[in-house]
Write an enzyme that holds these catalytic residues in place. Sequence first.
Site, PDB file in Angstrom:
ATOM      1  N   GLY A  15       0.705  -1.154   0.079  1.00  0.00           N
ATOM      2  CA  GLY A  15       0.108  -0.078  -0.090  1.00  0.00           C
ATOM      3  C   GLY A  15       0.651   1.320   0.082  1.00  0.00           C
ATOM      4  O   GLY A  15       2.084   1.488  -0.556  1.00  0.00           O
ATOM      5  N   SER A  16       0.373   2.310   0.487  1.00  0.00           N
ATOM      6  CA  SER A  16       0.753   3.503   0.481  1.00  0.00           C
ATOM      7  C   SER A  16       1.902   3.782   1.350  1.00  0.00           C
ATOM      8  O   SER A  16       2.005   3.381   2.132  1.00  0.00           O
ATOM      9  CB  SER A  16      -0.265   4.599   0.648  1.00  0.00           C
ATOM     10  OG  SER A  16       0.376   5.925   0.800  1.00  0.00           O
ATOM     11  N   SER A  17       2.947   4.623   0.841  1.00  0.00           N
ATOM     12  CA  SER A  17       3.987   4.691   1.657  1.00  0.00           C
ATOM     13  C   SER A  17       3.673   5.847   2.767  1.00  0.00           C
ATOM     14  O   SER A  17       4.720   5.675   3.845  1.00  0.00           O
ATOM     15  CB  SER A  17       5.272   5.577   0.861  1.00  0.00           C
ATOM     16  OG  SER A  17       4.715   6.698   0.256  1.00  0.00           O
ATOM     17  N   VAL A  18       2.472   6.155   2.930  1.00  0.00           N
ATOM     18  CA  VAL A  18       1.866   6.947   4.081  1.00  0.00           C
ATOM     19  C   VAL A  18       1.842   6.118   5.356  1.00  0.00           C
ATOM     20  O   VAL A  18       1.932   6.570   6.330  1.00  0.00           O
ATOM     21  CB  VAL A  18       0.805   7.731   3.650  1.00  0.00           C
ATOM     22  CG1 VAL A  18       0.193   8.669   4.591  1.00  0.00           C
ATOM     23  CG2 VAL A  18       1.057   8.707   2.635  1.00  0.00           C
ATOM     24  N   GLY A  19       1.820   5.035   4.859  1.00  0.00           N
ATOM     25  CA  GLY A  19       1.469   3.783   5.890  1.00  0.00           C
ATOM     26  C   GLY A  19       2.583   3.865   6.882  1.00  0.00           C
ATOM     27  O   GLY A  19       2.653   3.578   8.197  1.00  0.00           O
TER      28      GLY A  19
END
Length: 136
Positions: free
Chosen positions: A61-65
Site C-alpha cells: 500500500g501507500s508509503s504514508v503507511g
Amino acid sequence: MIAGCRKIVGGKGEGTALVSSQPINFLAMVEAKTGRITDPKHELFEKSLKDVILVFPNAIGSSVGAYVFYSLKEAGTAPAAIVCAKADITTASGCAIASIPVLDLPTNMARKPLAESVRQGSRIKVDADAGTIATV
C-alpha cells in the site's frame, strides 16, 4: 535460534510471536489507537500489534503507511519488534522514525512459509543488532 538475519532498524524486543503469511497495508488495515488489524479479510483480523513480535512478509500500500508506525508508537500500541521475510521501504522507514527494531530473515528462510521459521504464539527475543531471533 535463528542467526544471520539482516538488521534493518537496530534494537531489541521481546514478546509473543504474531505470525502472518499475508502482507499488511498499515494505512488501510491498522487502527493506531488500539493497534488492531481492522480488515476482516486479513488472517490477523482483530488481533493487536501491541507489544508482540510481528512476523510477516512485508507491508503493502501507500508509503504514508510509514506514519502509522509512528502513531502506533505514540499510542503505546506498537509491536516490540518486527521480523520480515523481506523488509520494504514502508516498514523500514516507519520503524526507523518510531524506533521499532526490524530485521529480515536470512534468504534461505525467507523463501519458506513464515510459520515454519517462527511459531505462532511462541515467546521470542529479537536482537536486530546481532541479527538473531531466539526462543525465550
